[in-house]
Design a protein around this motif. Sequence first.
Motif, mmCIF file in Angstrom:
data_model
loop_
_atom_site.group_PDB
_atom_site.id
_atom_site.type_symbol
_atom_site.label_atom_id
_atom_site.label_comp_id
_atom_site.label_asym_id
_atom_site.label_seq_id
_atom_site.Cartn_x
_atom_site.Cartn_y
_atom_site.Cartn_z
ATOM 1 N N ALA A 120 -45.422 -2.164 28.868
ATOM 2 C CA ALA A 120 -45.274 -3.327 27.991
ATOM 3 C C ALA A 120 -46.331 -3.256 26.898
ATOM 4 O O ALA A 120 -47.275 -2.461 26.972
ATOM 5 C CB ALA A 120 -45.428 -4.615 28.798
ATOM 6 N N ALA A 121 -46.168 -4.092 25.881
ATOM 7 C CA ALA A 121 -47.119 -4.154 24.776
ATOM 8 C C ALA A 121 -48.015 -5.375 24.951
ATOM 9 O O ALA A 121 -47.528 -6.499 25.063
ATOM 10 C CB ALA A 121 -46.391 -4.215 23.442
ATOM 11 N N HIS A 122 -49.300 -5.157 24.976
ATOM 12 C CA HIS A 122 -50.264 -6.255 25.069
ATOM 13 C C HIS A 122 -50.342 -6.980 23.734
ATOM 14 O O HIS A 122 -50.121 -6.384 22.663
ATOM 15 C CB HIS A 122 -51.635 -5.685 25.454
ATOM 16 C CG HIS A 122 -52.618 -6.718 25.899
ATOM 17 N ND1 HIS A 122 -53.383 -7.454 25.016
ATOM 18 C CD2 HIS A 122 -52.965 -7.138 27.142
ATOM 19 C CE1 HIS A 122 -54.164 -8.280 25.695
ATOM 20 N NE2 HIS A 122 -53.927 -8.110 26.982
ATOM 21 N N MET A 136 -39.581 2.710 22.744
ATOM 22 C CA MET A 136 -39.558 3.437 24.008
ATOM 23 C C MET A 136 -38.931 2.631 25.143
ATOM 24 O O MET A 136 -38.578 3.204 26.181
ATOM 25 C CB MET A 136 -40.987 3.838 24.401
ATOM 26 C CG MET A 136 -41.614 4.878 23.483
ATOM 27 S SD MET A 136 -40.773 6.477 23.550
ATOM 28 C CE MET A 136 -41.301 7.069 25.152
ATOM 29 N N THR A 137 -38.785 1.337 24.977
ATOM 30 C CA THR A 137 -38.320 0.508 26.089
ATOM 31 C C THR A 137 -37.040 -0.270 25.809
ATOM 32 O O THR A 137 -36.444 -0.827 26.728
ATOM 33 C CB THR A 137 -39.408 -0.508 26.499
ATOM 34 O OG1 THR A 137 -39.699 -1.370 25.381
ATOM 35 C CG2 THR A 137 -40.686 0.189 26.931
ATOM 36 N N ARG A 146 -37.180 2.289 30.728
ATOM 37 C CA ARG A 146 -38.613 2.204 30.972
ATOM 38 C C ARG A 146 -39.112 0.776 31.106
ATOM 39 O O ARG A 146 -40.297 0.570 31.356
ATOM 40 C CB ARG A 146 -39.389 2.877 29.828
ATOM 41 C CG ARG A 146 -39.181 4.377 29.757
ATOM 42 C CD ARG A 146 -39.773 4.925 28.478
ATOM 43 N NE ARG A 146 -39.640 6.367 28.405
ATOM 44 C CZ ARG A 146 -40.586 7.239 28.712
ATOM 45 N NH1 ARG A 146 -41.745 6.801 29.133
ATOM 46 N NH2 ARG A 146 -40.394 8.530 28.606
ATOM 47 N N GLY A 147 -38.212 -0.199 30.938
ATOM 48 C CA GLY A 147 -38.755 -1.532 30.896
ATOM 49 C C GLY A 147 -37.979 -2.644 31.564
ATOM 50 O O GLY A 147 -38.484 -3.751 31.662
ATOM 51 N N GLN A 301 -38.657 8.562 16.858
ATOM 52 C CA GLN A 301 -38.386 8.924 18.254
ATOM 53 C C GLN A 301 -37.161 9.821 18.352
ATOM 54 O O GLN A 301 -37.194 10.856 19.033
ATOM 55 C CB GLN A 301 -38.169 7.661 19.068
ATOM 56 C CG GLN A 301 -37.823 7.893 20.534
ATOM 57 C CD GLN A 301 -37.700 6.583 21.284
ATOM 58 O OE1 GLN A 301 -38.567 5.727 21.183
ATOM 59 N NE2 GLN A 301 -36.628 6.418 22.021
ATOM 60 N N PHE A 302 -36.081 9.446 17.676
ATOM 61 C CA PHE A 302 -34.862 10.258 17.700
ATOM 62 C C PHE A 302 -35.096 11.612 17.032
ATOM 63 O O PHE A 302 -34.603 12.642 17.514
ATOM 64 C CB PHE A 302 -33.725 9.525 16.989
ATOM 65 C CG PHE A 302 -33.157 8.374 17.782
ATOM 66 C CD1 PHE A 302 -33.539 8.136 19.083
ATOM 67 C CD2 PHE A 302 -32.226 7.525 17.214
ATOM 68 C CE1 PHE A 302 -33.015 7.081 19.820
ATOM 69 C CE2 PHE A 302 -31.685 6.470 17.932
ATOM 70 C CZ PHE A 302 -32.086 6.244 19.231
#
Length: 316
Positions: A120-122, A136-137, A146-147, A301-302
């Motif tokens: 997760a993102a803080h 990513m999630t 992933r999430g 990412q892709f």
Amino acid sequence: MNLKFSIIIPVYNRPNEIDELLSSFVNQDYSQEFEVLVIEDGSEEKSKQIVEKYRDELTIQYFDKENTGAGQSRNYGMERANGNYFIILDSDVILPNHYLSSIEKSLKENYTDAFGGADAAHQNFTDLQKAINYSMTSFFTTGGIRGKKDSVGKFQPRSFNMGISKKAFEKTNGFSQMQYGEDIDLTFRLWQNIFETQFIEQAFVYHKRRSTINQFFNQTFNFGTARPILNRKYPKTAKLTYWFPSLFIIGFDIALILLLFMKWIFVIPFLIYFMVIFIDSLFQNKNLKVAFLSIITTYTQFLGYGLGFLKSQFFK
């Protein structure tokens, strides 16, 4: 089963990250005994002084060894651990205070010899780190594997946040010599040896990931490179969906070329897709800049994964 956790953390030139991670161990609401092993993987910037800060607060061991890569450093730590269940973490994560207690609760209710958790993102992360986390999630980029618990089938733990029993480690010999994709390789060998895995939803970590677009591209390129190697090693695990990033990039490039000849209709599906990414990220992050950056990180990412996949597929 009486669980005794040993946390294994390989680190390479990241003393500041280790400081944040160890601090989050101090704040755990977990009352049982556990140990932490920090494995210095041939770093030039050592973490020993950081580790020493926590001697009075944590049961902690520090090992400084030659550089062999993260996978072999994890094995090195597990071979020297005193617990019966090993938790593997990357050095660039921070733990919520319920992390260990959530793992213990889940394993006592439904024991498996391996598990994985989400990232997760803080709230204190940079906008770019939040955008990378989204890419990513998100369900629209990775299927949410992933999430989100409801987005996973037979879960493949990832080495930034996973656990493995001592029994399973001894049976599989832990991580292989692969430089990338070694966690997926381990998962396949766990399944071959009839060990079960599970996703523990509450055992998430705040994962800072790579802090620049170039670093993120290199990371995803390496992920893409690993997949055809895994497909050849475990042919029954190959899926057509692994081709999606490569096909997306090829299709997008063709659409841009056709746009030069006023064939604008071919680019419309991609514009719609990126608009969905923008809206979904805006809904999740409540931040226009993060939503815009999510388009860039998704394309990165892709591009990284797709090019890495094609290179490994056709130029072994």
